[in-house]
Design a protein around this motif. Sequence first.
Motif, short mmCIF file in Angstrom:
data_model
loop_
_atom_site.label_atom_id
_atom_site.label_comp_id
_atom_site.label_asym_id
_atom_site.label_seq_id
_atom_site.Cartn_x
_atom_site.Cartn_y
_atom_site.Cartn_z
N THR A 106 0.84 -1.21 0.00
CA THR A 106 0.00 0.00 0.00
C THR A 106 0.86 1.25 0.00
O THR A 106 0.60 2.22 -0.74
CB THR A 106 -0.93 0.00 1.23
OG1 THR A 106 -1.81 -1.12 1.15
CG2 THR A 106 -1.75 1.28 1.30
N ARG A 150 -4.38 -3.27 -4.76
CA ARG A 150 -3.85 -1.93 -5.07
C ARG A 150 -3.51 -1.73 -6.54
O ARG A 150 -3.63 -0.62 -7.05
CB ARG A 150 -2.60 -1.67 -4.23
CG ARG A 150 -2.81 -1.73 -2.72
CD ARG A 150 -3.68 -0.59 -2.23
NE ARG A 150 -3.16 0.71 -2.60
CZ ARG A 150 -3.62 1.86 -2.15
NH1 ARG A 150 -4.64 1.87 -1.31
NH2 ARG A 150 -3.10 3.01 -2.54
N ALA A 208 2.63 1.52 -3.49
CA ALA A 208 1.66 1.86 -4.54
C ALA A 208 1.23 3.32 -4.44
O ALA A 208 1.06 4.00 -5.45
CB ALA A 208 0.45 0.94 -4.44
#
Length: 342
Positions: free
Chosen positions: A172, A208, A175
Amino acid sequence: MTARLADIAAQAGVSEATVSRVLNGKPGVAAGTRESVLAALDVLGYERPVRLRRRSAGLVGLITPELENPIFPALAQVIGQSLTRQGYTPVLATQTPGGSTEDELTEMLVDRGVSGIIFVSGLHADTTADMERYEQLRAQGVPYVLVDGFSPKVQAPFISPDDRAAMRLAVTHLAALGHTRIGLAVGPKRFVPVLRKIEGFTAGMQDRLGLTVTEAESLIQHSLYTLEGGQAAASALIAQGCTAVVCASDMMALGAIRAARQAGLDVPRDVSVVGFDDSPLIAFTDPPLTTIRKPVTAMGQAAVRALLEEVGGTPAPHSEFVFMPELVVRGSTSGARPRSRP
């Protein structure tokens, strides 16, 4: 001596006369007050007089892998301190390549009459290992707790970090920085923490970045949990065009940084690197390492609590206690930049 009495008295919140009575073993001091004075001695770093030292309630074995990875000494220190505070004496038994095996160390500790054993990253984490050894240990009446690794075949308390959540945190973060080609450098596939990290990584890449499990798994390299292992894995991932590498340990992450530099790339400008553990001193590397902090203190203290409940005749639940990791952002990650694939 007067200055020391004054310091202890101030720390304990009692008079100097009371401190003197405790240190000299005189009667007439309430148990709670006596404990406050002794605690003040400990806090201020003074040694307790020999006659006031708590007798050992027994030995507790701690079996760890090699201590070259700084996360293991850090965990051993937390466990050792927690045991000592409870009146137990920790006995550290370390596995080294070519040295004593886990079974040999276990036998040695049992022969010395330990009250219980804490296993860290042992054979219980290896899906190919025979778990019967742990049932045999229980049959001998020796309580134990298992840290880092889970097996449904073993009826014992397990203490684990949430490896799946850790990888999702890392993916996360990367990304959000614009990285779309993220690699994972991880250990051998037969270990439970590795399998869980893979699950978390592939789920994160799917959520993601929309990658399929097969696409995400093509960006995974298995290697050793060493600096050299991380270097080898990261070299392969960089060759695949990865602009970010998530590593299963801080030692592997240091190897990944070396791999990037050997390829003529800068960290974090060209390649972002995320570690795992938040080992001691890792904040002072060049660059300071972004990593997933393993809750070592909470895990170590929980392992001791669970074991001492077993030792005390109140068995802890035979289940897994899972602790949430934390993303620590430092200087080894930054926004993605376009890079032509090698």
